[in-house]
Design an enzyme around this catalytic site. Structure first.
Site, PDB file in Angstrom:
ATOM      1  N   ARG A   1       0.817  -1.223   0.000  1.00 51.82           N
ATOM      2  CA  ARG A   1       0.000   0.000   0.000  1.00 51.82           C
ATOM      3  C   ARG A   1       0.845   1.265   0.000  1.00 51.82           C
ATOM      4  O   ARG A   1       0.482   2.262   0.626  1.00 51.82           O
ATOM      5  CB  ARG A   1      -0.920   0.046   1.231  1.00 51.82           C
ATOM      6  CG  ARG A   1      -2.130  -0.859   1.177  1.00 51.82           C
ATOM      7  CD  ARG A   1      -3.211  -0.279   0.280  1.00 51.82           C
ATOM      8  NE  ARG A   1      -4.227  -1.279   0.062  1.00 51.82           N
ATOM      9  CZ  ARG A   1      -5.278  -1.463   0.846  1.00 51.82           C
ATOM     10  NH1 ARG A   1      -5.475  -0.665   1.862  1.00 51.82           N
ATOM     11  NH2 ARG A   1      -6.140  -2.403   0.583  1.00 51.82           N
TER      12      ARG A   1
ATOM     13  N   ARG B   1      -3.385   6.796   0.895  1.00 46.25           N
ATOM     14  CA  ARG B   1      -3.855   8.054   1.487  1.00 46.25           C
ATOM     15  C   ARG B   1      -2.897   8.717   2.469  1.00 46.25           C
ATOM     16  O   ARG B   1      -3.084   9.872   2.811  1.00 46.25           O
ATOM     17  CB  ARG B   1      -5.206   7.822   2.173  1.00 46.25           C
ATOM     18  CG  ARG B   1      -6.343   7.726   1.172  1.00 46.25           C
ATOM     19  CD  ARG B   1      -7.599   7.237   1.818  1.00 46.25           C
ATOM     20  NE  ARG B   1      -7.363   5.886   2.311  1.00 46.25           N
ATOM     21  CZ  ARG B   1      -8.288   5.135   2.904  1.00 46.25           C
ATOM     22  NH1 ARG B   1      -9.494   5.614   3.091  1.00 46.25           N
ATOM     23  NH2 ARG B   1      -7.997   3.919   3.310  1.00 46.25           N
TER      24      ARG B   1
ATOM     25  N   ARG C   1      -7.080  12.280  -5.037  1.00 44.64           N
ATOM     26  CA  ARG C   1      -8.348  11.687  -4.603  1.00 44.64           C
ATOM     27  C   ARG C   1      -9.435  12.750  -4.414  1.00 44.64           C
ATOM     28  O   ARG C   1     -10.619  12.428  -4.469  1.00 44.64           O
ATOM     29  CB  ARG C   1      -8.147  10.902  -3.299  1.00 44.64           C
ATOM     30  CG  ARG C   1      -7.765   9.465  -3.498  1.00 44.64           C
ATOM     31  CD  ARG C   1      -8.932   8.620  -4.000  1.00 44.64           C
ATOM     32  NE  ARG C   1      -9.707   8.095  -2.899  1.00 44.64           N
ATOM     33  CZ  ARG C   1     -10.985   8.333  -2.690  1.00 44.64           C
ATOM     34  NH1 ARG C   1     -11.649   9.119  -3.500  1.00 44.64           N
ATOM     35  NH2 ARG C   1     -11.619   7.787  -1.689  1.00 44.64           N
TER      36      ARG C   1
ATOM     37  N   ASP D   1      -6.640  -2.684  -7.676  1.00 45.68           N
ATOM     38  CA  ASP D   1      -7.273  -3.297  -6.506  1.00 45.68           C
ATOM     39  C   ASP D   1      -7.663  -4.735  -6.815  1.00 45.68           C
ATOM     40  O   ASP D   1      -8.022  -5.054  -7.956  1.00 45.68           O
ATOM     41  CB  ASP D   1      -8.522  -2.516  -6.067  1.00 45.68           C
ATOM     42  CG  ASP D   1      -8.847  -2.827  -4.609  1.00 45.68           C
ATOM     43  OD1 ASP D   1      -8.301  -2.151  -3.729  1.00 45.68           O
ATOM     44  OD2 ASP D   1      -9.623  -3.776  -4.357  1.00 45.68           O
TER      45      ASP D   1
ATOM     46  N   TYR E   1     -14.971 -11.802  -0.240  1.00 47.79           N
ATOM     47  CA  TYR E   1     -15.568 -10.475  -0.478  1.00 47.79           C
ATOM     48  C   TYR E   1     -16.900 -10.595  -1.226  1.00 47.79           C
ATOM     49  O   TYR E   1     -17.853  -9.881  -0.956  1.00 47.79           O
ATOM     50  CB  TYR E   1     -14.618  -9.566  -1.264  1.00 47.79           C
ATOM     51  CG  TYR E   1     -13.709  -8.784  -0.334  1.00 47.79           C
ATOM     52  CD1 TYR E   1     -14.189  -7.683   0.377  1.00 47.79           C
ATOM     53  CD2 TYR E   1     -12.399  -9.160  -0.133  1.00 47.79           C
ATOM     54  CE1 TYR E   1     -13.370  -6.984   1.252  1.00 47.79           C
ATOM     55  CE2 TYR E   1     -11.577  -8.472   0.741  1.00 47.79           C
ATOM     56  CZ  TYR E   1     -12.074  -7.389   1.430  1.00 47.79           C
ATOM     57  OH  TYR E   1     -11.277  -6.704   2.308  1.00 47.79           O
TER      58      TYR E   1
HETATM   59  O1  CP3 Z   1       0.095  -1.654  -2.389  1.00 49.05           O
HETATM   60  C1  CP3 Z   1      -0.202  -0.728  -3.189  1.00 49.05           C
HETATM   61  O2  CP3 Z   1       0.118   0.454  -3.047  1.00 49.05           O
HETATM   62  C2  CP3 Z   1      -0.907  -1.142  -4.443  1.00 49.05           C
HETATM   63  C3  CP3 Z   1      -2.289  -0.951  -4.500  1.00 49.05           C
HETATM   64  C4  CP3 Z   1      -3.257  -1.820  -3.727  1.00 49.05           C
HETATM   65  C5  CP3 Z   1      -4.507  -1.305  -3.309  1.00 49.05           C
HETATM   66  N1  CP3 Z   1      -5.246  -2.344  -2.850  1.00 49.05           N
HETATM   67  C6  CP3 Z   1      -4.902   0.100  -3.417  1.00 49.05           C
HETATM   68  C7  CP3 Z   1      -5.962   0.610  -2.530  1.00 49.05           C
HETATM   69  C8  CP3 Z   1      -3.236  -3.176  -3.425  1.00 49.05           C
HETATM   70  C9  CP3 Z   1      -2.101  -4.177  -3.607  1.00 49.05           C
HETATM   71  C10 CP3 Z   1      -4.501  -3.499  -2.879  1.00 49.05           C
HETATM   72  C11 CP3 Z   1      -4.864  -4.864  -2.495  1.00 49.05           C
HETATM   73  C12 CP3 Z   1      -6.103  -5.077  -1.747  1.00 49.05           C
HETATM   74  N2  CP3 Z   1      -7.296  -4.434  -1.901  1.00 49.05           N
HETATM   75  C13 CP3 Z   1      -6.279  -6.084  -0.765  1.00 49.05           C
HETATM   76  C14 CP3 Z   1      -5.259  -7.105  -0.378  1.00 49.05           C
HETATM   77  C15 CP3 Z   1      -4.248  -6.550   0.510  1.00 49.05           C
HETATM   78  C16 CP3 Z   1      -4.682  -6.362   1.919  1.00 49.05           C
HETATM   79  O3  CP3 Z   1      -4.755  -5.202   2.335  1.00 49.05           O
HETATM   80  O4  CP3 Z   1      -4.948  -7.384   2.569  1.00 49.05           O
HETATM   81  C17 CP3 Z   1      -7.589  -5.983  -0.274  1.00 49.05           C
HETATM   82  C18 CP3 Z   1      -8.200  -6.831   0.813  1.00 49.05           C
HETATM   83  C19 CP3 Z   1      -8.227  -4.950  -1.009  1.00 49.05           C
HETATM   84  C20 CP3 Z   1      -9.618  -4.493  -0.906  1.00 49.05           C
HETATM   85  C21 CP3 Z   1      -9.654  -3.098  -0.446  1.00 49.05           C
HETATM   86  N3  CP3 Z   1      -9.394  -2.000  -1.231  1.00 49.05           N
HETATM   87  C22 CP3 Z   1      -9.950  -2.646   0.867  1.00 49.05           C
HETATM   88  C23 CP3 Z   1     -10.263  -3.537   2.050  1.00 49.05           C
HETATM   89  C24 CP3 Z   1      -9.881  -1.260   0.823  1.00 49.05           C
HETATM   90  C25 CP3 Z   1     -10.248  -0.297   1.918  1.00 49.05           C
HETATM   91  C26 CP3 Z   1      -9.140  -0.139   2.851  1.00 49.05           C
HETATM   92  C27 CP3 Z   1      -8.837   1.330   2.993  1.00 49.05           C
HETATM   93  O5  CP3 Z   1      -7.642   1.590   3.190  1.00 49.05           O
HETATM   94  O6  CP3 Z   1      -9.742   2.133   2.907  1.00 49.05           O
HETATM   95  C28 CP3 Z   1      -9.484  -0.870  -0.470  1.00 49.05           C
HETATM   96  C29 CP3 Z   1      -9.252   0.494  -0.944  1.00 49.05           C
HETATM   97  C30 CP3 Z   1      -7.897   0.820  -1.443  1.00 49.05           C
HETATM   98  N4  CP3 Z   1      -7.134  -0.030  -2.194  1.00 49.05           N
HETATM   99  C31 CP3 Z   1      -7.209   2.055  -1.270  1.00 49.05           C
HETATM  100  C32 CP3 Z   1      -6.001   1.939  -1.965  1.00 49.05           C
HETATM  101  C33 CP3 Z   1      -4.946   2.998  -2.162  1.00 49.05           C
HETATM  102  C34 CP3 Z   1      -7.742   3.294  -0.508  1.00 49.05           C
HETATM  103  C35 CP3 Z   1      -8.825   3.880  -1.327  1.00 49.05           C
HETATM  104  C36 CP3 Z   1      -9.036   5.364  -1.153  1.00 49.05           C
HETATM  105  O7  CP3 Z   1      -8.283   6.150  -1.729  1.00 49.05           O
HETATM  106  O8  CP3 Z   1     -10.019   5.733  -0.517  1.00 49.05           O
END
Ligand code: CP3
Length: 337
Positions: A23, A27, A36, A72, A147
């Site tokens: 990640r 943010r 964003r 994602d 999910y």
């Molecule tokens: O690592 C990176 O920077 C690459 C991008 C990446 C994102 N999601 C961007 C993201 C990766 C590798 C993921 C994987 C992902 N997405 C997983 C597996 C990894 C883990 O965390 O276990 C899962 C379960 C998801 C599903 C997902 N997407 C969730 C649960 C969330 C919400 C969590 C949060 O932080 O709000 C997201 C959103 C998300 N995916 C964001 C980002 C940058 C935040 C979104 C925003 O800008 O509001």
């Protein structure tokens, strides 16, 4: 081109220990928050120019040794038509979660090269400008299935596990279907130019040992077997340290560990030709700079000289992480020798 990450992934790094963070584009970065304000998260994932721009943000700001594609894991369920949006307070929401085996039977067949082509376009743009390797990724079948059944993040996974135990045949049907979509999506990413692929089976750690074998490991093995001759595959499961031997038995390129694991001790039981990644607790980044560097030093000292070690966190960076702490960590790891 900086090859440290790929050398470590091949267990032949003779230079300093490489670092990237799960990640890393998110943010906690002011530049990400500024983008964003103008776009929804899903719009950013769908637009190749934005995929390119956001993926590069942490490489430019901190000098990470690898970039991870901005995308994602839930874009595959979205392409399968279950409806997806992101809610700022609850996270991802699947609008029509699966509720019966007939919902699985009516999922469409998708072609990654058509239905997820925007991801390949983003990768091609990135490969024209990056000076570090690019990591592509996908979710693991069990995590995507959970999910699609829960409809949102729910760490208990009660609906999923109840379905799995009540009707394993239809659950396997869903896992097989997702496994093919994941392989198709990663093959498309490999053709577009990624240098490594990470599988996030983040929720597989909720499974009991025999359940992990039946509902996660076999599918991960299929993915690794289909891809490994074309690109190194890194496996990440939260709670993976309990399943280290099982994960090693399917011969991935690397295993990524969460912060429960004693990494230097695990290294001694892992085959020498499997690289490993991790495992600083992301909460450490909320401590003082001296605590952050002290914890990083503990890991780095324990793994000094290991040709297959990649520094990372045990899971993704929290959105409220101080950006200066990330900078201090990366500088410390890069200067350590
Ligand atoms: O690592 C990176 O920077 C690459 C991008 C990446 C994102 N999601 C961007 C993201 C990766 C590798 C993921 C994987 C992902 N997405 C997983 C597996 C990894 C883990 O965390 O276990 C899962 C379960 C998801 C599903 C997902 N997407 C969730 C649960 C969330 C919400 C969590 C949060 O932080 O709000 C997201 C959103 C998300 N995916 C964001 C980002 C940058 C935040 C979104 C925003 O800008 O509001």
């Amino acid at each position: 081109m900086n090859f440290l990450f790929l050398d470590a992934l091949n267990c032949r790094n003779k230079g300093r220990i490489p670092i990237w963070l799960m990640r890393q584009a998110g943010r906690y970065m002011p530049e990400y928050r500024a983008l964003r304000e103008k776009h929804l998260f899903l719009q950013m994932c769908h637009e190749p120019e934005l995929i390119n721009e956001v993926t590069q943000l942490p490489v430019r700001s901190f000098g990470m040794d690898a970039a991870i594609l901005f995308s994602d894991i839930l874009l595959i369920p979205e392409a399968l038509g279950v409806g997806l949006h992101f809610n700022d307070s609850v996270g991802p929401v699947i609008e029509r979660p699966l509720a019966s085996s007939s919902d699985i039977a009516s999922l469409p067949r998708i072609q990654a090269r058509e239905d997820l082509s925007y991801i390949a376009k983003g990768i091609r743009l990135l490969k024209g400008c990056l000076k570090v390797p690019l990591i592509g990724f996908a979710g693991g079948p069990f995590t995507l299935a959970s999910y699609m059944i829960e409809g949102k993040t729910d760490r208990t996974l009660r609906k999923t596990k109840q379905w799995m135990l009540r009707d394993p045949a239809s659950f396997h049907h869903l896992l097989s279907l997702l496994c093919e979509c994941i392989i198709g999506c990663l093959e498309m990413q490999i053709e577009a130019g990624i240098d490594a692929a990470q599988i996030f089976d983040s929720w597989a750690g909720t499974l009991a040992w025999p359940q992990f074998h039946e509902f996660s490991l076999g599918y991960l093995q299929k993915i690794v077997q289909r891809l490994k001759t074309r690109c190194p595959v890194i496996l990440f499961c939260k709670g993976a340290s309990a399943f280290t031997q099982e994960l090693a038995s399917i011969h991935p390129g690397a295993i990524s560990f969460d912060w429960n694991a004693n990494l230097p001790a695990l290294r001694r039981v892992l085959p020498a030709n499997i690289a490993f990644q991790g495992n600083l607790d992301p909460d450490i980044l909320h401590a003082s700079k001296s605590v952050i560097c002290g914890e990083a030093a503990r890991l780095l000292n324990g793994l000094r000289g290991d040709p297959g070690y990649i520094f990372n966190l045990g899971h993704g960076i929290h959105p409220d992480t101080p950006v200066d702490s990330v900078r201090a960590l990366v500088e410390y790891v890069k200067e350590f020798s």
